[in-house]
Design a protein around this motif. Sequence first.
Motif, short mmCIF file in Angstrom:
data_model
loop_
_atom_site.label_atom_id
_atom_site.label_comp_id
_atom_site.label_asym_id
_atom_site.label_seq_id
_atom_site.Cartn_x
_atom_site.Cartn_y
_atom_site.Cartn_z
N SER A 23 46.40 38.11 40.69
CA SER A 23 46.09 39.16 41.67
C SER A 23 44.76 39.85 41.34
CB SER A 23 47.22 40.19 41.75
OG SER A 23 47.21 41.09 40.66
N ILE A 24 44.38 39.78 40.06
CA ILE A 24 43.08 40.34 39.66
C ILE A 24 41.97 39.33 39.92
CG2 ILE A 24 41.74 41.27 37.73
CD1 ILE A 24 44.42 42.03 36.41
N GLU A 25 42.20 38.09 39.56
CA GLU A 25 41.16 37.08 39.66
C GLU A 25 40.75 36.76 41.11
OE1 GLU A 25 39.25 36.14 37.46
OE2 GLU A 25 40.26 36.52 35.56
N VAL A 26 41.54 37.16 42.09
CA VAL A 26 41.15 36.94 43.49
C VAL A 26 40.38 38.13 44.06
CG1 VAL A 26 43.07 35.38 43.95
CG2 VAL A 26 43.35 37.83 44.41
N GLN A 27 40.07 39.11 43.22
CA GLN A 27 39.33 40.28 43.69
C GLN A 27 37.97 39.87 44.24
OE1 GLN A 27 40.39 43.74 43.68
NE2 GLN A 27 42.29 42.57 43.46
N LYS A 28 37.57 40.54 45.31
CA LYS A 28 36.26 40.26 45.92
C LYS A 28 35.13 40.82 45.07
CE LYS A 28 38.33 40.11 50.50
NZ LYS A 28 38.41 40.72 51.85
N TYR A 29 35.41 41.92 44.38
CA TYR A 29 34.43 42.51 43.46
C TYR A 29 34.63 41.86 42.10
CZ TYR A 29 31.69 46.03 40.97
OH TYR A 29 30.73 46.66 40.20
N LYS A 30 33.57 41.29 41.54
CA LYS A 30 33.70 40.42 40.37
C LYS A 30 33.23 41.00 39.04
CE LYS A 30 35.49 37.00 42.65
NZ LYS A 30 36.91 36.64 42.41
N ASN A 31 32.66 42.19 39.03
CA ASN A 31 32.16 42.73 37.77
C ASN A 31 33.27 43.49 37.03
OD1 ASN A 31 30.41 43.33 35.70
ND2 ASN A 31 29.45 45.05 36.75
N TYR A 32 34.12 42.74 36.38
CA TYR A 32 35.25 43.33 35.66
C TYR A 32 35.61 42.47 34.46
CZ TYR A 32 38.01 39.80 38.13
OH TYR A 32 38.49 38.61 38.60
N GLU A 33 36.34 43.05 33.55
CA GLU A 33 36.92 42.32 32.42
C GLU A 33 38.41 42.63 32.37
OE1 GLU A 33 35.37 43.62 28.65
OE2 GLU A 33 35.92 45.73 28.98
N ILE A 34 39.18 41.67 31.90
CA ILE A 34 40.62 41.85 31.73
C ILE A 34 40.91 41.80 30.23
CG2 ILE A 34 42.92 40.98 32.24
CD1 ILE A 34 41.72 39.55 34.68
N ILE A 35 41.59 42.82 29.74
CA ILE A 35 41.97 42.84 28.32
C ILE A 35 43.49 42.76 28.24
CG2 ILE A 35 41.87 44.12 26.15
CD1 ILE A 35 39.29 45.42 27.15
N LEU A 36 43.97 41.62 27.80
CA LEU A 36 45.40 41.38 27.65
C LEU A 36 45.81 41.74 26.23
CD1 LEU A 36 45.49 37.84 29.32
CD2 LEU A 36 46.00 40.03 30.43
N VAL A 37 46.73 42.69 26.09
CA VAL A 37 47.16 43.11 24.76
C VAL A 37 48.63 42.74 24.58
CG1 VAL A 37 47.30 45.00 23.11
CG2 VAL A 37 45.56 45.06 24.91
N ASN A 38 48.86 41.73 23.78
CA ASN A 38 50.21 41.25 23.52
C ASN A 38 50.85 42.11 22.43
OD1 ASN A 38 52.56 39.86 23.06
ND2 ASN A 38 51.58 37.90 22.59
N ASP A 39 51.88 42.86 22.82
CA ASP A 39 52.52 43.79 21.91
C ASP A 39 53.70 43.13 21.19
OD1 ASP A 39 53.04 46.28 20.67
OD2 ASP A 39 54.53 46.77 22.20
N GLY A 40 53.39 42.04 20.48
CA GLY A 40 54.42 41.38 19.67
C GLY A 40 55.50 40.68 20.47
N SER A 41 55.13 40.06 21.57
CA SER A 41 56.12 39.35 22.40
C SER A 41 56.79 38.24 21.60
CB SER A 41 55.44 38.74 23.63
OG SER A 41 54.88 39.73 24.45
N ASN A 42 58.07 37.97 21.91
CA ASN A 42 58.77 36.87 21.25
C ASN A 42 59.12 35.75 22.24
OD1 ASN A 42 61.03 37.99 22.58
ND2 ASN A 42 61.57 39.22 20.77
N ASP A 43 58.46 35.77 23.41
CA ASP A 43 58.58 34.66 24.35
C ASP A 43 57.25 33.90 24.31
OD1 ASP A 43 56.85 36.29 25.71
OD2 ASP A 43 58.10 36.56 27.48
#
Length: 319
Positions: A23-43
């Motif tokens: 849903s973010i990557e289809v944005q029409k405005y492209k000057n952005y960064e995505i920071i994914l922070v994995n909080d110790g997931s066990n999946d």
Amino acid sequence: MKKISVIIPIYNGKNSIKRCIESIEVQKYKNYEIILVNDGSNDNSEDICLKYQEKYKNIKYICQKNMGVSEARNNGILNASGDLIYFMDCDDIISPNLFETIINNFTDKVDCLWFNYKKIYTYDSQWNEYDKKNFKTSIIDTNEFEKSMLIENDGFLWNKVYKLKLIKEKKILFNKDIFVCEDLLFNMEYSKYIKYIKKCEYIGYAYFQSTFSSFNKKNNLKWFSIIDAYKMLENFCTNEKLKCYIEYNILYYSCEGYARNKYNSIKFYKNINRVRIYEKKCLKILFSKNIGIKKRIRLALFILFPNFVFKIKQKKIGK
């Protein structure tokens, strides 16, 4: 062109993180960064994140041991490089025009942008009827901002956009010891350093309603930090009208806390005393003209019948 940093904390988000990122990557405005922070997931959230990091150059992936959503967001802030910062939950999605709308409305005089959201129960919903370019906007000051968040229970992060430079300069971070209402505390702290908030009658965020929400789980001991959060707000609030709403919420959640602790199979380590209607603090709020009559009636019922009201609340959300 302003750059938007999007912070997404992830804990066991394998079933939703793909939809969120797409849903973010289809944005029409492209000057952005995505920071994914994995909080110790066990999946297998990490595998999914790494694949997206490889696919898109504007994605950063951070893995930390399980320290909670507040520490995950703080980690995201420290690693963000944008002009504006925006927080999402990994099980939610945004409108295709959201970033374009943010940039068009976040002018130099604006310190925070506030827009609307909708609740969804399935990801199949379409944005066509909501994704409008013509919508009402207004400029409000911090008093109105704080009042609205407390009255409307809208201390959320994901329908607000902030100045990253200000957050870093003032060292505004999330309280790692608060697990519920940490977003409201953050907003109230940010509000201390700003003047103008632009409110847009635009629905840009879809808040997914899960029957497995940790907020409503009976045995979620972290829920009780919501009482601590409002007590923190009470300590530094000097506006008497706002203080009434804070005191209202302390009483309301104390009633719920009492009932939760009674029905939880895992008991909370603190003793949650039952709120009594004849107590001075109760009478003050129940007869306060600053609080709407419906809210006062709701509180009175919760004070008088805490177990019954709690059972009804749990039944409504299918717990």
